[in-house]
Each structure stands twice: as C-alpha cells, then as structure tokens.
Design a protein around this motif. Structure first.
Motif, mmCIF file in Angstrom:
data_model
loop_
_atom_site.group_PDB
_atom_site.id
_atom_site.type_symbol
_atom_site.label_atom_id
_atom_site.label_comp_id
_atom_site.label_asym_id
_atom_site.label_seq_id
_atom_site.Cartn_x
_atom_site.Cartn_y
_atom_site.Cartn_z
ATOM 1 N N GLU A 48 -16.158 -28.678 -22.145
ATOM 2 C CA GLU A 48 -15.782 -29.968 -22.098
ATOM 3 C C GLU A 48 -14.851 -30.095 -21.140
ATOM 4 O OE1 GLU A 48 -14.862 -31.291 -26.385
ATOM 5 O OE2 GLU A 48 -12.940 -31.540 -25.935
ATOM 6 N N GLY A 107 -14.713 -30.211 -18.028
ATOM 7 C CA GLY A 107 -14.312 -29.211 -17.062
ATOM 8 C C GLY A 107 -13.450 -28.097 -17.668
ATOM 9 N N TYR A 108 -13.457 -27.954 -18.994
ATOM 10 C CA TYR A 108 -12.470 -26.773 -19.679
ATOM 11 C C TYR A 108 -14.004 -26.157 -20.218
ATOM 12 C CZ TYR A 108 -8.298 -29.554 -19.594
ATOM 13 O OH TYR A 108 -7.223 -30.166 -19.043
ATOM 14 N N PHE A 109 -13.235 -24.517 -20.359
ATOM 15 C CA PHE A 109 -14.073 -23.616 -21.170
ATOM 16 C C PHE A 109 -13.685 -24.076 -22.724
ATOM 17 C CE2 PHE A 109 -13.793 -21.671 -17.305
ATOM 18 C CZ PHE A 109 -15.068 -20.890 -17.103
ATOM 19 N N LYS A 110 -14.508 -24.385 -23.472
ATOM 20 C CA LYS A 110 -14.439 -24.675 -25.009
ATOM 21 C C LYS A 110 -14.481 -23.418 -25.957
ATOM 22 C CE LYS A 110 -15.357 -28.331 -28.327
ATOM 23 N NZ LYS A 110 -16.403 -29.194 -28.731
ATOM 24 N N VAL A 111 -13.462 -22.964 -26.417
ATOM 25 C CA VAL A 111 -13.348 -21.942 -27.314
ATOM 26 C C VAL A 111 -13.103 -22.306 -28.963
ATOM 27 C CG1 VAL A 111 -12.953 -20.372 -25.497
ATOM 28 C CG2 VAL A 111 -11.080 -21.412 -27.019
ATOM 29 N N PRO A 112 -13.367 -21.347 -29.752
ATOM 30 C CA PRO A 112 -12.843 -21.775 -31.089
ATOM 31 C C PRO A 112 -11.409 -21.972 -31.282
ATOM 32 C CG PRO A 112 -14.369 -20.012 -31.332
ATOM 33 C CD PRO A 112 -14.089 -20.257 -29.841
#
Lengths: 95, 479
Positions: A84, A86-91
């Motif tokens: 999202e 340019g970020y890594f999206k994590v729970p």
C-alpha cells in the motif's frame, strides 16, 4: 521423554507456528531424538578444545562504508503479498 | 517504609555511517519509504551480509570513550523474535561476546560526581518502522512497514542499575549523548530517533540490597521524557507497594500526551530470544595496536575539557560544564578566547546573548551568524574601553544581522565610547541643572538617586559615555 507437549507448543508459539493435534506425537518424538543426539555430543571430552564461534577459519571480513545502489522500490515490493503506497502491508500486530 | 528507586538504561544510538551495517544501502533519514532497501537488508534468501568496517571502528571508539575493555574476540549472534519490523525474523546483534564491556561514565548531579557503570556495548542492526493506518494502533486493521531503517547500525549501551533518581538517569543520558557527539560516531539527533533509551526501574525498601520487580519502558527519545516517565513510574510502583500489592514484571509505554505509563505486555512467558551464533558473519579480531590507533584518534572528551577550562582559565565548574556539554560549543569558546579575549566575558557572552539568540532562531552554534573570531574581537573592544558593555549589545545585534566586523560597526555607527572627561562633564552639568529634585535627594543622603542621574547622562550620550567616568564626575560634583 526429555520434552513435553507443552514444550512443543511453546516452541511453536515462539516461531508463530500452529501445530495440529495429530502432528503433536510426531514432533514430540522428533524433538526428543534431537535432544538425545545432543546429549551424545555433550559426552565428548572438550577439555582442551577452544570453543568454536564459526566453522570457517576466517575472521575480519569487512566492507568499506561505500554506498551501493538500493533496489528499485517496485522490485523490492514485488514479492509482497500485500502492499500500500510503497509500503509492505501486514496484519495489525498487537502482542 | 521509604523506598529507593533502582534505574538502569539501555541506550540505542544510531551510528553516523553512510551505509547500513551489513549492506551498501544509504542510511540517510527521511527518504521515501522502502527506497533504501536491498536483498540483504530485506532478508531475501541466499544473501550474505558483510560487516561495515566503520561500524566496528565507531563501536570501538565508543567503547574506549566510555572506559570499556574492548573484546579482542567479538562475534555476532541472531536474536530471534517475530515482528514485522524485522524482515528476517531475527535481529543480528551480539550476545555473549560484545565488542566492549566493563566501562563507566561519571555524571555530576547536585555538585557531586557519581560513577555509573557500563555493563556492555554491542553492535546491532536497527529495525524497520511500522506505520499504522488508523488513528491508533487499536483501530487499525493493518500496519504498513517501511524497511529503510532496517539495518541502520546501532550500538546499544547497557548500564548497570546504578541510578537512583530520574534526574541521575537524565544526566547520564545527556552525558552519554555528549560523549558520542564529541567522538563523532553518532548524530545524536533525538528528533530523528538517533538516540533512544529503554528505561528499567524497580523499587526496593531503602537500605536493602535485593532488587525488586522491574518495569521496562521502551523507546524513550528525549531527556525530559525519560525523567517524566521515571517520575511517574516510581510513583505508580510506590503506591502499589504501599497498598500491599506487588509489581508485575512488564513492558510499559510512556504516553507523553497523557503524562502516564501504560502496560504494553506482561512477561508471563519469559521472552526467549533463542540466541545463536550468526553463521553468515565471521568473528571480529581486534589487536592492541588497532585499539591504540583508535584511542589516539579520539578528541579531548567533555570531562577533560571541563577540567582544562577550570584549571587553565579559572572558569567555575558550572560555566565550564555548560560550555563543554557540546563539542561545538567548547570549540566555539576556544575560538573566542584564542586571540586573548577575556575568558569570563567570553563565557558570559557565549552562555548569555549568543545562546539566547541561537535558541530564539533555532540555530546550531555551528551556523551562528556571529563568528567566534568576531565575538572575540568585540569582547576585546569592551575590555579596551572602546565601547561600553551596553553598546556591545547593540554591536552584537548588528553583527548578528549583518555578520560584519565589530570594528566596522562601531566606526560606521559612531558608537565609540566617550572617555573624554571634558565632553562627559558638559553632559553631567546639563543633567545636574535639569534635575534639581534627584540632586537634592542625593545631597540629602539618598545615595540611590545617583543611579537615576547616571542613567540620564548615559541617555543623553546615547549610551556612549563611559559609565565609570560618569559616576566619578557626578560624585565629585555633588559633594
């Protein structure tokens, strides 16, 4: 038996692994086998042996403090299951 | 029962290298998210980390400056824990053979010197940054991760639990920052998170030895915050103990807005990091010769510099302490006095007008519009009586604005002090004639009213009359 089901659960928890009931016995036996093997190693006389920090006879491998190109961001994110802006999206993580 | 606080700090300091600890990615702050990453710092399979030579040098320098023994055999280990700010699922750190151990830092609180022992200094990599999409972590469905900071080199400086008050903890943190700045291994910009502390505190009945159960507060990134958080936490624990309760070992977070600590997680299950030797990195061997070379490269440290200012220049411990707190300030001071400007005046100008002005305009002393050399020249003009100290303030203001030389300003603005007695006498006579009431008061025994008359003369001379001469003249004339 050197380990209990509780130990297996604990190790699995630390590694963020879920272990199903039917696999429990299998792991219990394997864990015990490992530890018994280690016990065997413990019996070796190491009185006059220097502790080993590394298996290779190498030391002081350094690099200079020089900038090298980083990855292109799209490339860096290309394996991410979710991303999202340019970020890594994590729970959401809350301990 | 009286309780005593027992405080220990783990200070994390980012090292000012150009590149990360194990790869060539840039470390500069504020880049677009995930643009300073590569296969090594992202922990992709099959990559090999290689240690940045400068990280080891900086860590050894820090070790020497904090009076540690340097371990000639040192190695890296994996600290295993699962959190999305660590792409590898372990942090490369040092466990049983850190680069430096057994040091100390002397701090000064209430005029007394106290020695705080440093347990160890180890090298490790910083983690990434989590950005939460909702307002708070609790209402976010997901988190976003920026790995730019992953792999930025850190040293962790672990103290013994030798501090007893929040003030001691703050002063210790300030001292460590000052030393790291002096030896130029960290930018120590608190606002960029270059320096962060985990603070451990427990209470025990005064006079006893056994340590109580501690709480840990993580990621405190300002001195004031450390002091406030500790004050709050000590009160909280004291209340629990006084009510007959017991402290739970836990990690708490300091909420600066609310001014309180909140529980983050309890340590019911002892954290088990399952350290193991890092197989991808080979040991670091340091020789006595290398240590000696690094030792020789270090500048004079704050304590030595402070002693020098006190012994060679007769400054008070207080003044010398403030001036040597930052290396830039200490060097600026040396530059003011190197051409012979009065030491006490230099200290006053530096800690007074200059500091105030720098603070007001949020400038660092390195970028001061008034150079140390010009400030020294200006002080010499005051010493020689060319300008009064009052006019000096005006000259200083002008120097600040224009960066011009003090002599030029004095000449251009006609600010040279009038020391010519005849000229001053004329003004004095006029003032006496114009102010019969204060004159009568003075003659009638009210000595204080001379101050008003001096003021009038100074005003009439536009501040240029020598106040000493004015005083003497008035006194002679009013007998």
């Amino acid at each position: 038996m050197k380990v209990s089901g509780k130990d297996v659960e604990n190790v699995a928890g630390l590694s963020r692994l879920r272990i199903t009931e039917d696999k429990m016995d299998k792991y219990l036996i394997e864990f015990n086998d490992f530890l018994e093997y280690v016990d065997m190693l413990q019996k070796v006389d190491t009185e006059n042996v220097e502790p080993t920090a590394h298996v290779l006879p190498l030391q002081n491998v350094f690099r200079e403090d020089e900038i090298k190109p980083s990855l292109d961001r799209d490339m860096a994110l290309s394996n991410a299951p979710e991303k999202e802006n340019g970020y890594f999206k994590v729970p959401r993580i809350i301990e | 029962m009286e309780y005593e606080a027992v405080i220990g700090l783990e200070i994390h300091s980012e090292l000012k290298t150009k590149t990360k600890i194990f790869c060539g990615c840039e470390t500069s702050f504020g880049a677009e998210q995930n643009t300073h990453v590569c296969p090594v710092c992202l922990g992709l399979p099959g990559v090999l980390p290689v240690v940045n030579k400068r990280v080891v040098e900086f860590a050894i320098k820090a070790g020497i400056a904090l009076n540690c023994t340097i371990n000639k055999f040192s190695k890296f280990d994996r600290k295993n824990y699962y959190y999305p700010d660590l792409p590898k699922n372990f942090q490369t750190s040092q466990f049983d053979l850190p680069i430096a151990e057994h040091g100390y830092v002397d701090i000064n609180v209430d005029g007394r010197t106290k020695r705080i022992r440093v347990t160890r200094i180890h090298m490790e990599e910083d983690a990434g940054k989590l950005v939460h999409s909702g307002n708070t972590i609790k209402d976010s469905a997901s988190s976003n991760v920026d790995y730019n900071r992953t792999g930025v080199p850190l040293i962790e400086i672990v103290s013994e639990p030798d501090m007893r008050t929040p003030e001691e903890a703050r002063v210790y943190m300030e001292k460590v920052k000052s030393i790291l700045e002096y030896i130029d291994v960290s930018n120590c910009k608190m606002e960029e998170g270059n320096l962060r502390a985990d603070v451990n505190v427990s209470l025990r009945p005064e006079g006893t030895e056994k340590l109580g159960t501690k709480a840990e507060m993580k990621n405190i990134n300002s001195f004031k915050m450390a002091e406030n958080a500790l004050e709050y936490e000590i009160d909280r624990q004291r209340e629990i103990l006084e009510d007959g309760g017991h402290i739970v070992q836990e990690t708490r977070t300091w909420d600066d807005n609310k001014g309180m600590t909140l529980s983050m997680r309890t340590k019911e299950q002892a954290q088990d990091y399952r350290y193991m030797p890092e197989p991808d990195l080979v040991p670091i061997i340091t020789t006595d010769e290398q240590i000696e070379v690094l030792k020789q490269s270090l500048p004079m440290l704050p304590d030595a510099r402070k002693t020098k200012l006190m012994e060679e220049h007769g400054l008070s411990a207080y003044d010398a302490g403030i001036i040597t707190n930052s290396r830039a300030m200490a060097e600026y001071f040396d530059d003011i006095i190197c051409d012979g400007a009065d030491v006490k005046l230099a200290a006053n100008w530096l800690m007074g007008d200059l500091s105030k002005q720098l603070h007001a305009e949020n400038k660092d002393i390195q970028n001061s519009p008034v150079s140390a050399k010009y400030l020294g020249k200006m002080i010499k003009l005051v010493e020689k009586g060319v300008i009064s100290s009052k006019i000096a303030k005006e000259v200083f203001g002008e120097m600040w604005k224009t960066g011009a030389e003090p002599e030029a300003i004095v000449k251009e603005k006609g600010l040279v002090q009038i020391t010519d007695t005849a000229a001053i006498e004329k003004i004095v006579d006029t003032v006496i004639a114009d102010n019969p009431k204060p004159v009568a008061d003075y003659k009638g025994g009210n000595v204080k009213s001379i101050g008003f008359l001096v003021g009038q003369v100074m005003k009439a001379s536009k501040g240029k009359a020598n106040p000493g001469t004015v005083n003497t003249l008035l006194k002679t004339k009013l007998v």
